[in-house]
Design a protein around this motif. Structure first.
Motif, PDB file in Angstrom:
ATOM      1  N   LYS A  64       0.824  -1.206   0.000  1.00 21.73           N
ATOM      2  CA  LYS A  64       0.000   0.000   0.000  1.00 21.73           C
ATOM      3  C   LYS A  64       0.857   1.253   0.000  1.00 21.73           C
ATOM      4  N   PHE A  65       1.946   1.221   0.770  1.00 20.72           N
ATOM      5  CA  PHE A  65       2.862   2.366   0.820  1.00 20.72           C
ATOM      6  C   PHE A  65       3.512   2.604  -0.539  1.00 20.72           C
ATOM      7  N   LEU A  66       3.965   1.533  -1.174  1.00 20.03           N
ATOM      8  CA  LEU A  66       4.581   1.673  -2.492  1.00 20.03           C
ATOM      9  C   LEU A  66       3.559   2.123  -3.532  1.00 20.03           C
ATOM     10  N   GLU A  67       2.339   1.628  -3.398  1.00 22.15           N
ATOM     11  CA  GLU A  67       1.282   2.057  -4.319  1.00 22.15           C
ATOM     12  C   GLU A  67       0.999   3.551  -4.166  1.00 22.15           C
ATOM     13  N   ALA A  68       1.015   4.024  -2.931  1.00 20.67           N
ATOM     14  CA  ALA A  68       0.812   5.464  -2.691  1.00 20.67           C
ATOM     15  C   ALA A  68       1.956   6.274  -3.303  1.00 20.67           C
ATOM     16  N   SER A  69       3.191   5.788  -3.166  1.00 18.63           N
ATOM     17  CA  SER A  69       4.343   6.467  -3.782  1.00 18.63           C
ATOM     18  C   SER A  69       4.208   6.476  -5.295  1.00 18.63           C
ATOM     19  N   TYR A  70       3.745   5.369  -5.852  1.00 19.87           N
ATOM     20  CA  TYR A  70       3.537   5.258  -7.299  1.00 19.87           C
ATOM     21  C   TYR A  70       2.467   6.246  -7.759  1.00 19.87           C
ATOM     22  N   ARG A  71       1.428   6.404  -6.975  1.00 19.35           N
ATOM     23  CA  ARG A  71       0.347   7.336  -7.318  1.00 19.35           C
ATOM     24  C   ARG A  71       0.876   8.776  -7.327  1.00 19.35           C
ATOM     25  N   LEU A  72       1.693   9.129  -6.338  1.00 19.35           N
ATOM     26  CA  LEU A  72       2.273  10.479  -6.292  1.00 19.35           C
ATOM     27  C   LEU A  72       3.201  10.717  -7.477  1.00 19.35           C
ATOM     28  N   GLU A  73       4.008   9.725  -7.817  1.00 19.34           N
ATOM     29  CA  GLU A  73       4.899   9.846  -8.976  1.00 19.34           C
ATOM     30  C   GLU A  73       4.083  10.066 -10.251  1.00 19.34           C
ATOM     31  N   SER A  74       2.983   9.328 -10.397  1.00 24.74           N
ATOM     32  CA  SER A  74       2.133   9.456 -11.589  1.00 24.74           C
ATOM     33  C   SER A  74       1.526  10.848 -11.676  1.00 24.74           C
ATOM     34  N   ARG A  75       1.113  11.394 -10.548  1.00 26.04           N
ATOM     35  CA  ARG A  75       0.525  12.738 -10.553  1.00 26.04           C
ATOM     36  C   ARG A  75       1.536  13.783 -10.977  1.00 26.04           C
ATOM     37  N   ARG A  76       2.770  13.658 -10.501  1.00 19.88           N
ATOM     38  CA  ARG A  76       3.806  14.622 -10.896  1.00 19.88           C
ATOM     39  C   ARG A  76       4.062  14.551 -12.394  1.00 19.88           C
ATOM     40  N   PHE A 133      -1.248   5.414 -24.461  1.00 20.41           N
ATOM     41  CA  PHE A 133      -0.763   4.477 -23.452  1.00 20.41           C
ATOM     42  C   PHE A 133      -0.838   3.078 -24.057  1.00 20.41           C
ATOM     43  N   ILE A 134       0.305   2.390 -24.123  1.00 18.43           N
ATOM     44  CA  ILE A 134       0.330   1.093 -24.805  1.00 18.43           C
ATOM     45  C   ILE A 134      -0.252  -0.028 -23.954  1.00 18.43           C
ATOM     46  N   ASN A 135      -0.612   0.278 -22.708  1.00 17.05           N
ATOM     47  CA  ASN A 135      -1.333  -0.689 -21.877  1.00 17.05           C
ATOM     48  C   ASN A 135      -2.252   0.077 -20.943  1.00 17.05           C
ATOM     49  N   ALA A 136      -3.088  -0.671 -20.234  1.00 20.37           N
ATOM     50  CA  ALA A 136      -4.086  -0.044 -19.366  1.00 20.37           C
ATOM     51  C   ALA A 136      -3.689  -0.093 -17.894  1.00 20.37           C
ATOM     52  N   PHE A 137      -2.390  -0.274 -17.626  1.00 18.59           N
ATOM     53  CA  PHE A 137      -1.942  -0.420 -16.246  1.00 18.59           C
ATOM     54  C   PHE A 137      -1.593   0.915 -15.581  1.00 18.59           C
ATOM     55  N   GLU A 138      -1.515   1.996 -16.362  1.00 19.43           N
ATOM     56  CA  GLU A 138      -1.092   3.291 -15.815  1.00 19.43           C
ATOM     57  C   GLU A 138      -2.304   4.149 -15.466  1.00 19.43           C
ATOM     58  N   ASN A 149      -5.255  -3.654  -6.504  1.00 15.71           N
ATOM     59  CA  ASN A 149      -4.588  -2.477  -7.052  1.00 15.71           C
ATOM     60  C   ASN A 149      -4.525  -2.521  -8.569  1.00 15.71           C
ATOM     61  N   LEU A 150      -4.258  -3.713  -9.120  1.00 11.91           N
ATOM     62  CA  LEU A 150      -4.174  -3.855 -10.567  1.00 11.91           C
ATOM     63  C   LEU A 150      -5.512  -3.524 -11.221  1.00 11.91           C
ATOM     64  N   HIS A 151      -6.588  -4.076 -10.696  1.00  9.19           N
ATOM     65  CA  HIS A 151      -7.902  -3.845 -11.292  1.00  9.19           C
ATOM     66  C   HIS A 151      -8.371  -2.404 -11.095  1.00  9.19           C
ATOM     67  N   ILE A 152      -8.009  -1.798  -9.970  1.00  4.14           N
ATOM     68  CA  ILE A 152      -8.336  -0.388  -9.752  1.00  4.14           C
ATOM     69  C   ILE A 152      -7.629   0.481 -10.776  1.00  4.14           C
ATOM     70  N   SER A 153      -6.346   0.193 -11.016  1.00  2.25           N
ATOM     71  CA  SER A 153      -5.563   0.971 -11.974  1.00  2.25           C
ATOM     72  C   SER A 153      -6.131   0.831 -13.386  1.00  2.25           C
ATOM     73  N   ILE A 154      -6.480  -0.388 -13.786  1.00  5.02           N
ATOM     74  CA  ILE A 154      -7.055  -0.600 -15.120  1.00  5.02           C
ATOM     75  C   ILE A 154      -8.388   0.132 -15.246  1.00  5.02           C
ATOM     76  N   ASN A 199     -11.770   4.303 -17.672  1.00  2.79           N
ATOM     77  CA  ASN A 199     -12.823   5.297 -17.440  1.00  2.79           C
ATOM     78  C   ASN A 199     -12.366   6.720 -17.718  1.00  2.79           C
ATOM     79  N   ASN A 200     -11.063   6.993 -17.631  1.00  5.80           N
ATOM     80  CA  ASN A 200     -10.559   8.346 -17.878  1.00  5.80           C
ATOM     81  C   ASN A 200      -9.985   8.532 -19.273  1.00  5.80           C
ATOM     82  N   ALA A 201     -10.039   7.497 -20.099  1.00  8.85           N
ATOM     83  CA  ALA A 201      -9.523   7.593 -21.469  1.00  8.85           C
ATOM     84  C   ALA A 201     -10.565   8.220 -22.384  1.00  8.85           C
ATOM     85  N   ASN A 202     -10.075   8.949 -23.395  1.00 10.45           N
ATOM     86  CA  ASN A 202     -10.982   9.469 -24.421  1.00 10.45           C
ATOM     87  C   ASN A 202     -11.325   8.404 -25.449  1.00 10.45           C
TER      88      ASN A 202
END
Length: 509
Positions: free
Chosen positions: A172-184, A200-205, A241-246, A251-254
Motif C-alpha cells: 500500500k505504501f509503495l502504491e501510494a508512492s507510485y500514485r504520487l509519482e504518476s501525478r507529478r 498508453f500502450i497498456n491499461a496499467f497506468e 490495485n491492478l484492477h483499480i488501476s485498469i 474510465n478516464n480515457a478518451n
C-alpha cells in the motif's frame, strides 16, 4: 507487451512518423533495453525523460507489482551432523585400500575391532542407563512440551498474520508512492503545450491517465487475463490495485483500443460495462513480412549461444544449432500462468520418453515459473529444455527459421498471435492453441476452417498436442507449403497499416 510496442514503433517509422516516448529516469534503462532487444533504431524515437522518478520505488524495484524475494540459507545441521559427517569420511578412508596401505589399515581395523569387543559390555550398560534416563525425562517433559507446542502454534499463526499485514502495508505504501509519482508526471505532460494527445500502450497506468486533464488520452486494452484466470494470478492487495488501476485508465480515457473483437466483447465490455461503445476501436496486431532479412548467420548465432548457454549442460543443443542438425521446437513467449508452458514441457517429455522421438525445446522467456522449473528438475529434463531470454531479434529469427516447428500452447491471448506471422515469414511451420482469438484471426482474413483446423489443437489436451507435434515433425515441408497461403494475407496488413489505424484514433478520426 514490449514486442507489440516495438511493432507499433516500426510501423510508425515506416510511414514517416516520429514517435515521442515520455518516461522517467527510473524506467529509462528498461525502456532502452526493450527497444534495442527488439531491433528498434533509437535514432527514430524521441525519448523524453521528464523526471527522475521516485527513489523509493527505484530502491524497491517497483514495477506495478512488488515481489519480495526471500533468501534461504542452507542449514548446517548442527554439531551432531558435523560429527557424523567426519565419522563417515573416516570410515571411507579406512575402506580406501591400496597396495601400500593394505597392511597398516588391516592392523588398524584389527585393533579397532578388538577394542570394540572389549568395551562392548561397558558401552551396552551405559546405553541402557542413558535410555532409562531419557524415558524418565521424556515422561516428565511430555506435558510441558504440549503446553509449549500450543504456545508455539499460536505464536506462528500470529507471526504469519503480522508478516502478511506488514507485506500488505508495504504494498500500500509503495502504491501510494507510485500514485504520487504518476501525478507529478501527469502535471508535467499537461504543461507541455506541444502535446495534444498521448497513447498508453497498456491499461496499467491508471493513476497517470487519471492525472492528465488537458491532453487527449488513448489507452490500449490488450486483455485482462488476471480476471479471466483469477486462480492463476495473485489476488489480495496486488490484484485489487491492478484492477483499480485498469479501471481508472479505461474510465478516464478518451478512446480505448482493443486488439480483437473477443477482447472487446468478452473482457472489456464484460468487466467494464459502463464504457461506451463509441470510444472503443478494434485494431488487430500487424503481421511480420519477409523477416529473413533480419536473421543472424549461423556463425553469429553460434557465438551468441556459446556466450549465453552453459557449455556443459546444453553443449549438444549448441552444436546441433551450429551444424543445422537435429530437431527442436520453439515457444517465443514469456512464461506467465496463462501461457501454458507446463503443457508443452510435458509434451516434450512424452515425445522423448514414450514416443522415442529425439526433440528439444527452446523457450525465450526471461523468467521461469516455479511450476515449470520444479517439473523440469524433478523429471530431469534440464538438458532437453533451454530457456534463452532477451535474445536479439535477428537471433530470435534464426532460431525460428531453423526450428522443426513453432508451438504456441497459450490458454488465452488478447489478439492475433504474432508467432504465426513471424513463423510464416521465416519459413517455419506453426501450430497454435484452439482459442477464440486464433479462430477470429483466421476467419477475419477468410482462411477456411477446413484449412486452419489442421494447425490448431486443444491446449488442455496433452495427448492431442503430442500427436499434432508428431504430425508436424513428420510433415514439416507440407505444413510450410500449406501455411504459405498466409504470407499473402500478411502482406495486406503490415505494421505500417496498423500504425495508420492507431494514428487515425489519435487524431480523433
Amino acid at each position: 507487451m514490449n514486442v507489440l510496442f516495438a511493432d507499433l514503433l516500426i510501423g510508425a517509422a515506416d510511414i514517416g512518423e516520429v514517435v515521442r516516448v515520455f518516461t522517467t529516469r527510473r524506467h529509462y534503462d528498461g525502456l532502452i533495453k526493450a527497444l534495442t532487444t527488439n531491433g528498434i533504431d533509437l535514432g527514430k524515437v524521441e525519448i523524453k525523460v521528464e523526471m527522475a522518478g521516485s527513489w523509493i520505488l527505484r530502491r524497491a524495484r517497483w514495477g506495478g507489482v512488488a515481489m519480495k524475494k526471500s533468501k534461504i540459507r542452507a542449514s548446517t545441521g548442527g554439531r551432531m551432523e558435523a560429527v557424523r559427517d567426519r565419522l563417515i569420511v573416516l570410515f571411507a578412508r579406512l575402506l580406501d585400500f591400496s597396495p601400500i596401505t593394505l597392511i597398516p589399515k588391516m592392523l588398524l581395523a584389527f585393533l579397532l575391532v578388538s577394542l570394540g569387543l572389549l568395551t562392548f559390555p561397558l558401552i551396552f550398560a551405559l546405553g541402557a542407563l542413558v535410555a532409562w534416563r531419557a524415558i524418565w525425562r521424556r515422561r516428565r517433559a511430555i506435558a510441558h512440551r504440549l503446553r509449549i507446542m500450543r504456545f508455539l502454534r499460536i505464536f506462528a499463526n500470529f507471526k504469519s498474520s503480522i508478516d502478511a499485514t506488514i507485506q500488505n502495508e508495504k504494498i500500500k505504501f509503495l502504491e501510494a508512492s507510485y500514485r504520487l509519482e504518476s501525478r507529478r508526471l501527469g502535471r508535467i505532460i499537461d504543461s507541455d503545450e506541444s502535446v495534444k494527445c498521448i497513447l498508453f500502450i497498456n491499461a496499467f497506468e491508471g493513476y497517470l491517465v487519471e492525472s492528465i486533464h488537458r491532453v487527449r488520452k488513448v489507452v490500449v486494452f490488450p486483455d485482462l487475463v488476471t480476471a479471466a484466470f483469477p486462480s492463476r494470478y495473485p489476488q489480495g492487495v496486488l490484484g485489487e490495485n491492478l484492477h483499480i488501476s485498469i479501471s481508472k485508465a479505461i474510465n478516464n480515457a478518451n478512446d480505448v483500443i482493443c486488439y480483437s473483437n473477443y477482447t472487446r466483447d468478452r473482457q472489456l465490455r464484460r468487466f467494464f460495462p459502463s464504457v461506451s461503445a463509441e470510444k472503443i476501436s478494434v485494431i488487430p496486431q500487424g503481421f511480420f513480412v519477409d523477416e529473413l532479412g533480419r536473421t543472424s548467420s549461423r556463425s553469429e548465432a553460434f557465438q551468441i549461444l556459446r556466450a549465453r548457454v552453459p557449455p556443459v549442460k546444453h553443449i549438444e543443443l549448441v552444436e546441433m544449432l551450429a551444424k543445422g542438425e537435429g530437431k527442436y521446437l520453439i515457444y517465443p513467449s514469456v512464461d506467465r500462468p496463462h501461457k501454458n508452458t507446463i503443457t508443452l514441457v510435458k509434451a516434450v517429455e512424452k515425445l522423448l520418453r514414450v514416443e522415442q522421438i529425439q526433440v528439444k525445446l527452446i523457450c525465450t522467456s526471461h523468467s521461469i515459473s516455479a511450476e515449470v522449473l520444479e517439473y523440469i528438475q524433478e523429471r530431469r529434463l534440464d538438458r532437453e529444455i533451454l530457456f534463452l531470454p532477451t535474445v536479439p531479434i535477428a537471433m530470435l529469427n534464426f532460431l525460428i527459421a531453423n526450428a522443426a516447428a513453432v508451438v504456441h500452447p497459450s490458454l488465452a491471448e488478447g489478439g492475433d498471435i504474432f508467432n504465426v506471422s513471424r513463423a510464416v515469414a521465416l519459413g517455419a511451420p506453426v501450430i497454435v492453441s484452439d482459442i477464440p482469438v486464433v479462430r477470429e484471426m483466421f476467419l477475419r482474413y477468410s482462411i477456411s476452417e477446413n484449412l486452419f483446423s489442421g494447425w490448431i489443437f486443444d491446449p488442455y489436451d496433452l495427448n492431442k498436442l503430442v500427436k499434432m507435434i508428431q504430425v508436424v515433425l513428420a510433415e514439416r515441408v507440407e505444413f510450410v507449403r500449406a501455411q504459405h497461403i498466409l504470407a499473402d494475407v500478411h502482406k495486406g496488413y503490415t505494421f505500417s497499416d496498423m500504425a495508420r489505424s492507431y494514428l487515425n484514433v489519435i487524431n480523433g478520426n
